[in-house]
Design an enzyme around this catalytic site. Structure first.
Site, PDB file in Angstrom:
ATOM      1  N   LYS A 268      19.352  24.951  39.894  1.00 31.07           N
ATOM      2  CA  LYS A 268      19.256  23.900  38.876  1.00 31.07           C
ATOM      3  C   LYS A 268      17.798  23.550  38.608  1.00 31.07           C
ATOM      4  CE  LYS A 268      19.785  19.374  40.011  1.00 31.07           C
ATOM      5  NZ  LYS A 268      18.656  18.544  39.524  1.00 31.07           N
ATOM      6  N   ASN A 269      17.040  23.311  39.673  1.00 30.10           N
ATOM      7  CA  ASN A 269      15.675  22.813  39.488  1.00 30.10           C
ATOM      8  C   ASN A 269      14.704  23.881  38.980  1.00 30.10           C
ATOM      9  OD1 ASN A 269      16.520  20.319  40.222  1.00 30.10           O
ATOM     10  ND2 ASN A 269      15.483  20.260  42.197  1.00 30.10           N
TER      11      ASN A 269
ATOM     12  N   CYS B 271      15.026   5.369  39.064  1.00 27.87           N
ATOM     13  CA  CYS B 271      16.306   6.017  39.310  1.00 27.87           C
ATOM     14  C   CYS B 271      16.735   5.626  40.710  1.00 27.87           C
ATOM     15  CB  CYS B 271      16.213   7.526  39.147  1.00 27.87           C
ATOM     16  SG  CYS B 271      15.387   8.317  40.495  1.00 27.87           S
TER      17      CYS B 271
ATOM     18  N   ARG C 210       9.742   6.727  40.917  1.00 24.43           N
ATOM     19  CA  ARG C 210       9.488   8.014  40.276  1.00 24.43           C
ATOM     20  C   ARG C 210       8.715   7.917  38.957  1.00 24.43           C
ATOM     21  NH1 ARG C 210      14.767  11.737  41.093  1.00 24.43           N
ATOM     22  NH2 ARG C 210      13.254  13.426  41.138  1.00 24.43           N
ATOM     23  N   PRO C 211       7.450   7.486  39.022  1.00 28.76           N
ATOM     24  CA  PRO C 211       6.662   7.366  37.795  1.00 28.76           C
ATOM     25  C   PRO C 211       6.260   8.736  37.236  1.00 28.76           C
ATOM     26  CG  PRO C 211       5.309   6.882  39.725  1.00 28.76           C
ATOM     27  CD  PRO C 211       6.700   7.135  40.234  1.00 28.76           C
TER      28      PRO C 211
ATOM     29  N   ASP D 264      15.167  17.128  49.305  1.00 31.05           N
ATOM     30  CA  ASP D 264      16.508  17.373  48.757  1.00 31.05           C
ATOM     31  C   ASP D 264      17.508  17.881  49.802  1.00 31.05           C
ATOM     32  OD1 ASP D 264      15.691  16.494  46.308  1.00 31.05           O
ATOM     33  OD2 ASP D 264      15.643  18.461  45.339  1.00 31.05           O
TER      34      ASP D 264
ATOM     35  N   ARG E 248      26.293  16.986  38.744  1.00 34.26           N
ATOM     36  CA  ARG E 248      24.986  17.260  38.129  1.00 34.26           C
ATOM     37  C   ARG E 248      24.313  18.447  38.801  1.00 34.26           C
ATOM     38  NH1 ARG E 248      21.237  12.949  39.175  1.00 34.26           N
ATOM     39  NH2 ARG E 248      19.898  14.572  38.366  1.00 34.26           N
TER      40      ARG E 248
END
Ligand code: UD1
Length: 416
Positions: free
Chosen positions: A22-23, A115, A120-121, A303, A395
């Site tokens: 996915k990433n 989130c 998470r800027p 992750d 997701r």
């Protein structure tokens, strides 16, 4: 809303095919904006985040065709706006910023906001793009970016950011002159994006190290490219073998990209070996506790933190988890405790005391990897676990219950 109902306690045995990453697929799909012609992508997983990306690419003026795991993206008349409705469901939407600035000199992208796993800027993305000549304003919750021709620059990131590195890679391949990116993310997904861009004609050196050099070219052509396998999905299945006391063969498992995870799992007592067909994982005896600190690649991936914590819950002795990448990434802890786990959190550190067994309970998924850890705990627990709010899981994991049921799990999807 769907939930997963898991009857635990079955050792999983058999083989599983690891899906495309996915990433890696997300930035590569956004990079298709940069090509003249068609990006012909294989091994693209069928996931909700990928669907969201294809919808966004269509809104931005790309033609997208999908057939099984193959996706064709052809940019047409490009538009600048990535609307909030899509961006809020997927933070990675901000990856269209670099390609749009490179291609049409403007981008209007909703600010992703916070989130579930922390603030998470995107300040690093914007600061670096400004060094290449872009100007930004904040307008009604949207980042409005403009530039003439982006110009090569020497950029040093304050911290290695995966998305920031990817956005800048995509911005610089069509820029005028040379760009040097220092202190970049070395994640395999960054390398996969760079390799795709090279296949399209980009000139990039140093991907996979902390310094990447890009010499801008005037155009990129379309290319056929297969996305790398998903190391986090693979790592999750390795833990599934260990936590259920089973034996799984993972085909298309990216062994070397998982080195930090595999070393920890072996240290906990799992046997993980490569064979001609794939990676074979089994529980070779009682599991022992271990200590893990999450770090940028090649360190232990954030992750995989929630998943290895599920395994620690059932390992002998104590384990310590330190989360150094994201604040607020321990939301699985309280849910694991509802299943009988013994965990104490203090700031960025969680201390886990192994218990003999977990018991099934209704639990709530809060983010993607937290959901995976609850599924893993449910597979090992005595009794029935109901994992609610699994839209997070959808997701990032392709057909997770089908893959796990095929190796002996008892999971069904029900409507709440
Ligand atoms: C990506 C992955 C995500 C993974 C994370 C870290 C995708 C789609 N997502 O997320 O699954 O958990 O890498 O491996 O690939 N930061 C800033 N300013 C910025 C950018 C980042 O302060 O402009 C901070 C973040 O808050 C975080 C750290 O840098 O503390 C790393 O974030 P980053 O590597 O950018 O993560 P993502 O690209 O969002």
């Amino acid at each position: 809303m769907d939930k997963l109902v898991i009857e635990g306690g079955v050792p999983l045995t058999g083989s599983i095919d690891v899906s495309g990453s996915k990433n890696a697929a997300l930035p590569i799909l956004f990079a298709a904006i940069l090509v003249d012609g068609t990006a012909d992508l294989g091994n693209v997983p069928r996931l909700r985040d990928i669907q969201t990306t294809l919808r966004l690419l269509e809104m931005l003026g790309c033609d997208c065709q999908r057939e099984a795991d193959r996706v064709l993206v052809t940019p047409g008349q490009l538009k600048a706006e990535a609307p909030y409705d899509l961006v809020r469901t997927m933070r990675a939407s901000v990856l269209c910023l670099g390609p749009l600035l490179a291609r049409i000199g403007q981008a209007r992208v909703a600010l992703p906001g916070g989130c579930a796993i922390g603030a998470r800027p995107v300040d690093q993305h914007l600061k670096a793009l400004e060094q290449m000549g872009a100007r930004f304003e904040l307008e009604e919750g949207y980042i409005l970016g403009r530039c003439r021709q982006l110009k090569g620059a020497h950029i040093t990131f304050d911290m290695p950011t995966v998305g920031g590195t990817e956005n800048l890679l995509m911005a610089s391949v069509l820029a005028e002159g040379e760009t040097v990116l220092e202190n970049v993310a070395r994640e395999p997904e960054v390398v996969d994006l760079a390799n795709f861009l090279v296949a399209c004609g980009a000139q990039i050196e140093g991907q996979g190290t902390s310094c990447i050099r890009i010499r801008g070219v005037s155009s990129l052509q379309g290319a056929a490219y297969a996305v790398m396998p998903d190391r986090i999905e693979a790592g999750t299945f390795l833990v599934a073998a260990g936590i259920t006391g089973g034996e799984l063969l993972l085909r298309q498992c990216p062994f070397s990209d998982l080195e930090a995870v595999i070393l920890k799992l072996q240290g906990m007592g799992m046997s993980i070996t490569t064979t001609a067909e794939g990676v074979l994982a089994r529980c070779a005896g009682p599991l022992r506790g271990t200590d893990v600190t999450t770090r940028p690649h090649p360190g232990f991936p954030t992750d995989m933190q929630a998943q290895i914590m599920a395994l620690m819950c059932l390992a002998e002795g104590s384990s310590v988890v330190e989360e150094s990448i994201f604040e607020n990434r321990f939301m699985h802890v309280l849910e694991l405790m509802r299943m009988g786990a013994q965990i104490r959190v203090s700031g960025h550190t969680a201390m886990v005391r192994g218990v003999r067994r977990l018991t099934g309970a209704p639990v709530m998924a809060s983010d993607l990897r937290a959901s995976a850890s609850l599924v893993l705990a449910g597979l090992a627990a005595r009794g029935v676990t109901e994992v609610r709010r699994i839209y997070h899981l959808d997701r990032g994991y392709e057909q997770i219950e089908h893959k796990l049921n095929a190796v002996g799990a008892r999971i069904r999807r029900e409507q709440e």
